[in-house]
Design a protein around this motif. Structure first.
Motif, short mmCIF file in Angstrom:
data_model
loop_
_atom_site.label_atom_id
_atom_site.label_comp_id
_atom_site.label_asym_id
_atom_site.label_seq_id
_atom_site.Cartn_x
_atom_site.Cartn_y
_atom_site.Cartn_z
N ALA A 193 8.81 -3.05 3.30
CA ALA A 193 8.09 -2.39 2.22
C ALA A 193 6.59 -2.43 2.48
O ALA A 193 5.85 -1.54 2.08
CB ALA A 193 8.41 -3.05 0.89
N TYR A 248 3.14 -10.22 3.61
CA TYR A 248 4.23 -10.14 2.64
C TYR A 248 5.35 -11.12 2.92
O TYR A 248 6.06 -11.53 2.01
CB TYR A 248 4.79 -8.72 2.60
CG TYR A 248 3.77 -7.71 2.17
CD1 TYR A 248 3.14 -7.85 0.92
CD2 TYR A 248 3.39 -6.65 2.96
CE1 TYR A 248 2.17 -6.96 0.51
CE2 TYR A 248 2.42 -5.75 2.56
CZ TYR A 248 1.81 -5.90 1.33
OH TYR A 248 0.86 -5.03 0.92
N LYS A 269 4.55 15.96 12.11
CA LYS A 269 4.83 15.11 10.95
C LYS A 269 4.17 13.75 11.08
O LYS A 269 3.80 13.13 10.08
CB LYS A 269 6.33 14.97 10.76
CG LYS A 269 6.92 16.32 10.36
CD LYS A 269 8.34 16.23 9.89
CE LYS A 269 8.76 17.55 9.27
NZ LYS A 269 10.22 17.68 9.19
N LEU A 316 -5.91 3.24 6.20
CA LEU A 316 -5.32 2.09 5.50
C LEU A 316 -5.96 0.77 5.92
O LEU A 316 -5.67 -0.27 5.35
CB LEU A 316 -3.81 2.05 5.74
CG LEU A 316 -3.03 3.25 5.21
CD1 LEU A 316 -1.57 3.16 5.60
CD2 LEU A 316 -3.16 3.36 3.70
N ILE A 355 0.84 -1.20 0.00
CA ILE A 355 0.00 0.00 0.00
C ILE A 355 0.87 1.25 0.00
O ILE A 355 0.56 2.24 0.62
CB ILE A 355 -0.98 0.00 1.20
CG1 ILE A 355 -0.29 -0.55 2.45
CG2 ILE A 355 -2.21 -0.80 0.87
CD1 ILE A 355 -1.15 -0.50 3.69
N GLN A 356 2.02 1.17 -0.67
CA GLN A 356 2.90 2.33 -0.72
C GLN A 356 2.50 3.24 -1.89
O GLN A 356 2.11 2.74 -2.95
CB GLN A 356 4.35 1.89 -0.88
CG GLN A 356 4.86 0.99 0.22
CD GLN A 356 4.91 1.66 1.58
OE1 GLN A 356 4.72 2.86 1.69
NE2 GLN A 356 5.15 0.89 2.62
N ARG A 386 5.03 9.16 3.88
CA ARG A 386 4.07 9.03 4.96
C ARG A 386 4.74 9.13 6.32
O ARG A 386 4.11 9.33 7.33
CB ARG A 386 3.39 7.67 4.89
CG ARG A 386 2.16 7.65 4.04
CD ARG A 386 1.31 6.43 4.37
NE ARG A 386 0.26 6.30 3.39
CZ ARG A 386 0.14 5.24 2.58
NH1 ARG A 386 0.98 4.25 2.66
NH2 ARG A 386 -0.82 5.20 1.70
N LEU A 387 6.03 8.88 6.34
CA LEU A 387 6.67 8.67 7.62
C LEU A 387 7.63 9.74 8.07
O LEU A 387 7.92 9.83 9.22
CB LEU A 387 7.48 7.37 7.59
CG LEU A 387 6.72 6.14 7.21
CD1 LEU A 387 7.69 5.02 7.05
CD2 LEU A 387 5.70 5.82 8.27
N VAL A 388 8.16 10.51 7.19
CA VAL A 388 9.17 11.47 7.59
C VAL A 388 10.27 10.83 8.41
O VAL A 388 10.14 10.63 9.60
CB VAL A 388 8.61 12.54 8.53
CG1 VAL A 388 8.83 13.86 7.95
CG2 VAL A 388 7.30 12.21 9.10
N MET A 389 11.30 10.53 7.80
CA MET A 389 12.39 9.94 8.54
C MET A 389 13.69 10.65 8.23
O MET A 389 14.54 10.11 7.89
CB MET A 389 12.54 8.48 8.15
CG MET A 389 11.26 7.71 8.22
SD MET A 389 11.43 6.15 7.44
CE MET A 389 12.05 5.16 8.74
N ARG A 442 -2.63 5.96 13.95
CA ARG A 442 -1.89 6.44 12.77
C ARG A 442 -2.48 5.82 11.51
O ARG A 442 -2.66 4.61 11.42
CB ARG A 442 -0.40 6.08 12.89
CG ARG A 442 0.31 6.91 13.94
CD ARG A 442 1.70 6.37 14.18
NE ARG A 442 2.56 6.58 13.03
CZ ARG A 442 3.62 5.83 12.78
NH1 ARG A 442 3.93 4.83 13.56
NH2 ARG A 442 4.37 6.11 11.74
N GLN A 443 -2.78 6.66 10.56
CA GLN A 443 -3.29 6.25 9.25
C GLN A 443 -4.38 5.18 9.31
O GLN A 443 -4.24 4.09 8.74
CB GLN A 443 -2.13 5.78 8.38
CG GLN A 443 -1.17 6.89 8.08
CD GLN A 443 0.16 6.42 7.58
OE1 GLN A 443 0.22 5.51 6.80
NE2 GLN A 443 1.22 7.05 8.03
N ARG A 492 9.39 7.20 1.42
CA ARG A 492 8.29 7.03 2.36
C ARG A 492 7.83 8.33 3.00
O ARG A 492 8.08 8.61 4.16
CB ARG A 492 8.68 5.99 3.41
CG ARG A 492 8.91 4.66 2.71
CD ARG A 492 8.90 3.52 3.62
NE ARG A 492 10.15 3.43 4.34
CZ ARG A 492 10.36 2.58 5.32
NH1 ARG A 492 9.42 1.77 5.69
NH2 ARG A 492 11.52 2.55 5.93
N PRO A 517 3.30 0.25 6.56
CA PRO A 517 3.15 1.65 6.23
C PRO A 517 3.61 2.59 7.35
O PRO A 517 3.54 3.80 7.21
CB PRO A 517 1.65 1.80 5.97
CG PRO A 517 1.01 0.68 6.68
CD PRO A 517 2.03 -0.41 6.87
#
Lengths: 446, 257
Positions: free
Chosen positions: B159, B130, B96, B247, A227-228, A376-379, B243-244, A374, B162
């Protein structure tokens, strides 16, 4: 009936020349390729000892050159068997001198596709766990099955079409007789054997097409099933298949160009072959553009923030040079060259193909890496630059591929001798007969 | 019937094929339950969850007690720099982590304040789907587990996650562990790891190390299935965030803002 045992070779003797005589250029090439391969092995041993930390990969961008190579190599594999199968099934007569060369690309490059994933594993010693503890819900398992099947089918396909030529070598080469005797499995070109051979080839050609399509579809699913942002897309299956055929044709043209030059096969690999493949490549160029447009425009119009963040990083951000490079090499350079009859020459199509190969490698990179930033994550600021280890392993893979390809041409004819002869002796009349069936059978003018 | 060589090969081939059906079937049909880990006790009816009371967490500036406790207990190495970093529980700027909140209306500096993140132990964990070898799986009590001995290091779970909850051992982590806790396994290079909701402590009837370490009681842990639990009471009459949530992974870590 073609009884090979008693025919003379005179006409096609040049096709066996690389096997019987070896020039200086070959030794030079082999030395360079071996050196690069050994260097690649050294780089891998370094990685094996220290861990994947020696690469430019990080917690954030954890897939890079290796996975790009995986998708790229598997893509190239469509050169072969698929194109040769499609041309055989559609009875395209001009296929005769190019099928072998295409099928060989497939079989060899698949090992590098699989190998690239294994190189990327953190614990390569546990790779068989994928079979032992197989979890079929994982798209990676679908890859294992599909690629395994493809490798088997295309190896059989290559081998079966090779048998009559091995028989020719057994009878004419005068060296390595024992090897050819075993591999020829008693083929003598009797009518029954020939019929069986044709049947097997026809069956394999049909079988291999759906398998080939499935291969690149499931490779795309590795990304599309997550789901990226900008991976989770339904277009990925067909997009990857089209891209694979695109880069596959390019690889084939390039290989043919080199073979023609170094083995002096100008009489076999003629401008018409490059022209025809050039037209196919042109079609794929346009199809590639269509898919790319479809992919991006749906993202842009949707304006989802996570998607747009990746989109902008590709279009104007960190990855802009790769994206625009891809567009240049995949579209802007090949399109004009392939569009005009005048530039669709041996040299022209070879140049366009080189460009497409570079472009398609960049495409794979642009698909994989930016999403891993990514958003969504801010890294922390994303950065990925491959280290010497990754470049060396990549160079090693390419060198070893060419090395194996070259070695094959020293053992077996790279242009199918029996198929050329069949074309000359049988298909001429067959083709005339077939043509008649396309036309009105009676005089309809009254 | 004449037994030609061809026919003999045919019969032999089909016989071999037939004989291989059973073993092949065994390989594919065997339902292999993940080997019970010594630290994974049975607690079938429970549903573990955590709540983070953000305002309480911010009452001590610069506090990293929960992170230190977790990383000490679980032998999490500390690598310099973000490239090879391994973390089970960590912080990111609040603005963020919840980027969809309108930051213009926040109090000044609030967007920069640290928000605690860890594995969400989702009800519907994508990472589990996965993994090609079942090296990561979900226990009946919802905890998403990692088997360091089965992980092949393909990083597909990373990967798939999320939330960025997973870390990879880019090199041998042992030299980077400050003081090794002999009670908990260390990892080798090339495997993935993440928060395990302290299953090893739950098995002994203890609460997770991070929750225990928090002096402000900003972290609340418990069983969602138990109506009398503290976590149920904490989450009951208030608006909570995950969070999110869009999804559909159903995280089990909740934030009280």
């Amino acid at each position: 009936m073609l009884n090979i045992r008693h025919t003379k070779l005179e006409e096609d003797a040049i096709l066996l020349r690389p096997i019987l005589r070896t020039g200086k250029a070959f030794y030079v090439a082999v030395t360079i390729l071996s050196a690069l391969t050994l260097w690649g092995i050294y780089a891998y041993l370094t990685q094996y000892r220290t861990g994947l930390g020696v690469t430019g990969l990080s917690r954030q961008i954890f897939w890079g050159v290796y996975i790009t190579n995986f998708v790229f190599f598997i893509g190239i594999s469509h050169a072969g068997t698929l194109i040769s199968a499609v041309l055989r099934v559609t009875k395209a007569e001009w296929r005769r001198p190019i099928t072998r060369c295409a099928e060989l690309i497939t079989v060899i490059v698949l090992f590098f596709g699989v190998g690239s994933v294994l190189i990327d594993l953190g614990r390569p010693d546990r790779m068989l766990y994928v079979i032992r503890y197989a979890q079929f819900q994982s798209p990676l398992l679908w890859d294992v099955i599909s690629i395994g099947l493809y490798l088997m089918a295309s190896s059989i396909y290559l081998y079966v079409a090779l048998v009559p030529d091995i028989a020719i070598l057994r009878d004419h080469a005068g060296r390595r007789g024992w090897l050819y005797r075993i591999l020829a499995v008693g083929y003598a070109g009797t009518e029954q054997q020939h019929r069986r051979l044709e049947k097997t080839i026809a069956f394999m050609a049909v079988l291999v097409i759906p398998v080939a399509v499935s291969v690149h579809t499931v490779v795309s699913f590795v990304f599309a099933m997550t789901i990226q942002p900008m991976w989770h897309s339904a277009i990925f299956g067909p997009y990857f298949v089209a891209g694979a055929i695109f880069s596959g044709i390019a690889a084939l043209i390039l290989a043919m160009g080199l073979i023609r030059r170094f083995y002096h096969l100008e009489e076999y690999l003629k401008p018409i072959h490059f022209n025809n493949l050039g037209i196919l490549l042109l079609v794929m160029t346009l199809l590639w553009f269509y898919f790319t447009l479809a992919e991006y425009i749906t993202v842009i119009y949707g304006r989802e923030p996570v998607q747009m963040a990746i989109f902008w990083s590709k279009v104007t951000g960190t990855y802009a040079p790769y994206l625009w490079g891809m567009f240049l090499f995949c579209f802007l350079i090949p399109l004009p060259i392939l569009s005009f009859r005048k530039t669709r020459t041996v040299l022209g199509t070879s140049l366009a193909s080189t460009s497409v190969m570079i472009g398609m490698w960049l495409e794979r990179f642009v698909i994989i890496v930016p999403t891993l930033t990514r958003q969504r994550l801010v890294m922390g600021p994303p950065s990925y630059w491959p280290t010497w280890v990754e470049w060396s392993i990549m160079a090693g893979c390419f060198s070893f591929f060419i090395f194996l390809y070259l070695m094959f041409t020293k053992f077996f004819p790279i242009v199918s001798v029996w198929e050329m002869r069949e074309g000359r002796e049988k298909s001429m009349t067959e083709f005339a007969e077939r043509l008649k069936t396309y036309l009105p059978s009676k005089d309809v003018s009254h | 019937m004449e037994l030609t060589r061809r026919r003999l090969f045919k019969i032999a081939g089909f016989t071999l094929l037939g004989l291989s059906v059973k073993p092949a079937l065994d390989v594919f049909s065997k339902v292999e339950l993940p080997e019970p880990s010594p630290i994974a006790g049975p607690s079938a009816v429970k549903r573990w969850a955590m709540a983070v009371d953000v305002k309480k967490c911010w009452s001590i500036e610069g506090c990293t007690d929960c992170i230190d406790a977790c990383h000490r207990v679980h032998n999490v190495p500390s690598f310099p720099g973000p490239k090879e970093e391994i973390k089970w529980i960590w912080t990111v700027p609040f603005g963020k982590a919840f980027a969809e909140h309108d930051q213009d209306l926040m109090e000044e500096g609030e967007a920069e304040k640290p928000l605690v993140l860890l594995c969400n132990h989702c009800d519907n964990p994508p990472c589990v789907r996965y993994c090609p070898t079942k090296a990561t799986w979900q226990r009946e009590d919802g905890i998403v587990m990692m088997d360091f001995h089965r992980c092949i290091g393909c990083r597909y779970c990373m990967a798939g996650c999320p939330y960025g909850s997973r870390s990879f051992n880019w090199r041998d982590p042992r030299p980077f562990i400050k003081k090794i806790n002999p009670e908990f396994p260390t990892r080798t290079k090339g495997v993935v790891e993440k928060c395990n909701f302290c299953v090893e402590r739950l098995a002994q009837g203890l609460i997770p190390a991070c929750v225990e370490a928090c002096k402000e009681k900003a972290l609340v842990f418990g069983d969602l299935k138990n109506p009398a639990s503290e976590i149920r009471k904490t989450l009951q009459d208030t608006i909570v965030y995950q969070r999110q949530p869009e999804l559909g992974t159903k995280p089990n870590v909740y934030y009280l803002l």
